[in-house]
Motif scaffolding. Structure first.
Motif, PDB file in Angstrom:
ATOM      1  N   LEU A   1       0.858  -1.168   0.000  1.00  0.00           N
ATOM      2  CA  LEU A   1       0.000   0.000   0.000  1.00  0.00           C
ATOM      3  C   LEU A   1       0.897   1.223   0.000  1.00  0.00           C
ATOM      4  O   LEU A   1       1.786   1.350   0.853  1.00  0.00           O
ATOM      5  CB  LEU A   1      -0.908   0.002   1.236  1.00  0.00           C
ATOM      6  N   CYS A   2       0.700   2.092  -0.964  1.00  0.00           N
ATOM      7  CA  CYS A   2       1.441   3.342  -1.060  1.00  0.00           C
ATOM      8  C   CYS A   2       0.501   4.462  -0.622  1.00  0.00           C
ATOM      9  O   CYS A   2      -0.442   4.808  -1.341  1.00  0.00           O
ATOM     10  CB  CYS A   2       1.908   3.592  -2.490  1.00  0.00           C
ATOM     11  N   LEU A   3       0.734   4.992   0.574  1.00  0.00           N
ATOM     12  CA  LEU A   3      -0.097   6.060   1.123  1.00  0.00           C
ATOM     13  C   LEU A   3       0.526   7.395   0.731  1.00  0.00           C
ATOM     14  O   LEU A   3       1.702   7.644   1.003  1.00  0.00           O
ATOM     15  CB  LEU A   3      -0.174   5.936   2.645  1.00  0.00           C
ATOM     16  N   ILE A   4      -0.261   8.248   0.108  1.00  0.00           N
ATOM     17  CA  ILE A   4       0.227   9.502  -0.456  1.00  0.00           C
ATOM     18  C   ILE A   4      -0.097  10.650   0.502  1.00  0.00           C
ATOM     19  O   ILE A   4      -1.266  10.960   0.738  1.00  0.00           O
ATOM     20  CB  ILE A   4      -0.423   9.762  -1.824  1.00  0.00           C
ATOM     21  N   TYR A   5       0.951  11.263   1.041  1.00  0.00           N
ATOM     22  CA  TYR A   5       0.788  12.402   1.953  1.00  0.00           C
ATOM     23  C   TYR A   5       1.324  13.655   1.293  1.00  0.00           C
ATOM     24  O   TYR A   5       2.414  13.661   0.715  1.00  0.00           O
ATOM     25  CB  TYR A   5       1.567  12.166   3.258  1.00  0.00           C
ATOM     26  N   ASP A   6       0.563  14.730   1.389  1.00  0.00           N
ATOM     27  CA  ASP A   6       0.972  16.012   0.841  1.00  0.00           C
ATOM     28  C   ASP A   6       0.286  17.112   1.643  1.00  0.00           C
ATOM     29  O   ASP A   6      -0.605  16.827   2.444  1.00  0.00           O
ATOM     30  CB  ASP A   6       0.576  16.107  -0.636  1.00  0.00           C
TER      31      ASP A   6
ATOM     32  N   ALA B   1       3.719  13.253  -5.651  1.00  0.00           N
ATOM     33  CA  ALA B   1       3.740  13.752  -4.268  1.00  0.00           C
ATOM     34  C   ALA B   1       5.010  13.345  -3.528  1.00  0.00           C
ATOM     35  O   ALA B   1       5.312  13.911  -2.478  1.00  0.00           O
ATOM     36  CB  ALA B   1       2.510  13.279  -3.503  1.00  0.00           C
ATOM     37  N   ALA B   2       5.783  12.414  -4.060  1.00  0.00           N
ATOM     38  CA  ALA B   2       7.057  12.064  -3.436  1.00  0.00           C
ATOM     39  C   ALA B   2       8.002  13.266  -3.445  1.00  0.00           C
ATOM     40  O   ALA B   2       8.876  13.368  -2.587  1.00  0.00           O
ATOM     41  CB  ALA B   2       7.695  10.867  -4.144  1.00  0.00           C
ATOM     42  N   ARG B   3       7.807  14.185  -4.395  1.00  0.00           N
ATOM     43  CA  ARG B   3       8.648  15.387  -4.474  1.00  0.00           C
ATOM     44  C   ARG B   3       8.213  16.482  -3.508  1.00  0.00           C
ATOM     45  O   ARG B   3       9.025  17.305  -3.102  1.00  0.00           O
ATOM     46  CB  ARG B   3       8.622  15.953  -5.894  1.00  0.00           C
ATOM     47  N   THR B   4       6.938  16.523  -3.173  1.00  0.00           N
ATOM     48  CA  THR B   4       6.419  17.630  -2.354  1.00  0.00           C
ATOM     49  C   THR B   4       5.970  17.194  -0.971  1.00  0.00           C
ATOM     50  O   THR B   4       5.882  18.011  -0.068  1.00  0.00           O
ATOM     51  CB  THR B   4       5.230  18.298  -3.072  1.00  0.00           C
ATOM     52  N   GLY B   5       5.645  15.940  -0.812  1.00  0.00           N
ATOM     53  CA  GLY B   5       5.216  15.375   0.464  1.00  0.00           C
ATOM     54  C   GLY B   5       5.983  14.101   0.710  1.00  0.00           C
ATOM     55  O   GLY B   5       7.217  14.095   0.658  1.00  0.00           O
ATOM     56  N   CYS B   6       5.273  13.004   0.914  1.00  0.00           N
ATOM     57  CA  CYS B   6       5.934  11.715   1.072  1.00  0.00           C
ATOM     58  C   CYS B   6       4.969  10.596   0.712  1.00  0.00           C
ATOM     59  O   CYS B   6       3.753  10.783   0.705  1.00  0.00           O
ATOM     60  CB  CYS B   6       6.466  11.533   2.495  1.00  0.00           C
ATOM     61  N   ILE B   7       5.543   9.454   0.422  1.00  0.00           N
ATOM     62  CA  ILE B   7       4.772   8.253   0.130  1.00  0.00           C
ATOM     63  C   ILE B   7       5.195   7.199   1.143  1.00  0.00           C
ATOM     64  O   ILE B   7       6.367   6.844   1.216  1.00  0.00           O
ATOM     65  CB  ILE B   7       5.044   7.717  -1.296  1.00  0.00           C
ATOM     66  N   GLU B   8       4.257   6.726   1.945  1.00  0.00           N
ATOM     67  CA  GLU B   8       4.538   5.644   2.881  1.00  0.00           C
ATOM     68  C   GLU B   8       4.238   4.333   2.175  1.00  0.00           C
ATOM     69  O   GLU B   8       3.123   4.133   1.678  1.00  0.00           O
ATOM     70  CB  GLU B   8       3.671   5.789   4.129  1.00  0.00           C
ATOM     71  N   VAL B   9       5.211   3.446   2.116  1.00  0.00           N
ATOM     72  CA  VAL B   9       5.062   2.153   1.450  1.00  0.00           C
ATOM     73  C   VAL B   9       5.019   1.077   2.532  1.00  0.00           C
ATOM     74  O   VAL B   9       5.962   0.943   3.306  1.00  0.00           O
ATOM     75  CB  VAL B   9       6.233   1.901   0.479  1.00  0.00           C
ATOM     76  N   ARG B  10       3.893   0.337   2.572  1.00  0.00           N
ATOM     77  CA  ARG B  10       3.745  -0.704   3.594  1.00  0.00           C
ATOM     78  C   ARG B  10       3.308  -2.001   2.959  1.00  0.00           C
ATOM     79  O   ARG B  10       2.375  -2.031   2.156  1.00  0.00           O
ATOM     80  CB  ARG B  10       2.692  -0.284   4.624  1.00  0.00           C
ATOM     81  N   PRO B  11       3.960  -3.094   3.344  1.00  0.00           N
ATOM     82  CA  PRO B  11       3.516  -4.395   2.845  1.00  0.00           C
ATOM     83  C   PRO B  11       2.136  -4.730   3.409  1.00  0.00           C
ATOM     84  O   PRO B  11       1.818  -4.380   4.547  1.00  0.00           O
ATOM     85  CB  PRO B  11       4.553  -5.378   3.383  1.00  0.00           C
ATOM     86  N   VAL B  12       1.336  -5.403   2.602  1.00  0.00           N
ATOM     87  CA  VAL B  12       0.012  -5.845   3.011  1.00  0.00           C
ATOM     88  C   VAL B  12       0.142  -7.280   3.513  1.00  0.00           C
ATOM     89  O   VAL B  12       0.786  -8.111   2.876  1.00  0.00           O
ATOM     90  CB  VAL B  12      -0.972  -5.774   1.817  1.00  0.00           C
ATOM     91  N   VAL B  13      -0.457  -7.565   4.652  1.00  0.00           N
ATOM     92  CA  VAL B  13      -0.424  -8.907   5.206  1.00  0.00           C
ATOM     93  C   VAL B  13      -1.338  -9.807   4.392  1.00  0.00           C
ATOM     94  O   VAL B  13      -2.493  -9.486   4.143  1.00  0.00           O
ATOM     95  CB  VAL B  13      -0.868  -8.915   6.694  1.00  0.00           C
ATOM     96  N   ASP B  14      -0.808 -10.928   3.987  1.00  0.00           N
ATOM     97  CA  ASP B  14      -1.593 -11.953   3.322  1.00  0.00           C
ATOM     98  C   ASP B  14      -1.894 -13.009   4.390  1.00  0.00           C
ATOM     99  O   ASP B  14      -1.045 -13.831   4.705  1.00  0.00           O
ATOM    100  CB  ASP B  14      -0.817 -12.549   2.154  1.00  0.00           C
TER     101      ASP B  14
END
Length: 119
Positions: free
Chosen positions: A4-9, A101-114
């Motif tokens: 999951l790539c969560l987009i923060y800006d 948004a990686a340039r202006t904010g951040c992207i949180e990358v989290r593995p998804v539990v299977d």
């Protein structure tokens, strides 16, 4: 593996942008989404409404409580997400790096539990 790539800006920056700039940025965001899909990584993705439309829900001691707004007051707000497929964390990070948004904010990358594979 799913990530999951969560987009923060900064939401307020959108309101301050002239229409030509915000239009160009939105076009870049849509292009990034198309690129992620073309690369075979896209599973799902959505933009979110402004934080003023959010409500945070908690149950404490059996009582429902709601608070208008997001869970945390932060400089950057969660604005959207991509659910992607990548072979490993490094590939997921490379996919996330394409999101503007990686340039202006951040992207949180989290593995998804299977849960079928957990344990």
């Amino acid at each position: 593996m799913k990530y999951l790539c969560l987009i923060y800006d900064e939401e307020r920056d959108w309101g301050a942008m002239p229409p030509s700039e915000s239009g160009a940025y939105l076009a870049e965001c849509l292009g990034a989404g198309e690129s992620i899909a073309a690369g075979g990584h896209h599973i799902a993705g959505e933009a979110l409404r402004e934080v003023a439309a959010a409500v945070t829900v908690r149950i404490r001691n059996g009582k429902l409580s709601t608070t208008d707004g997001p869970f945390a007051e932060t400089r950057e707000q969660l604005g959207g997400f991509y659910l992607i497929e990548a072979r490993d964390r490094d590939e997921a990070v490379q996919v996330a790096a394409r999101i503007p948004a990686a340039r202006t904010g951040c992207i949180e990358v989290r593995p998804v539990v299977d849960f079928g594979q957990a344990g």
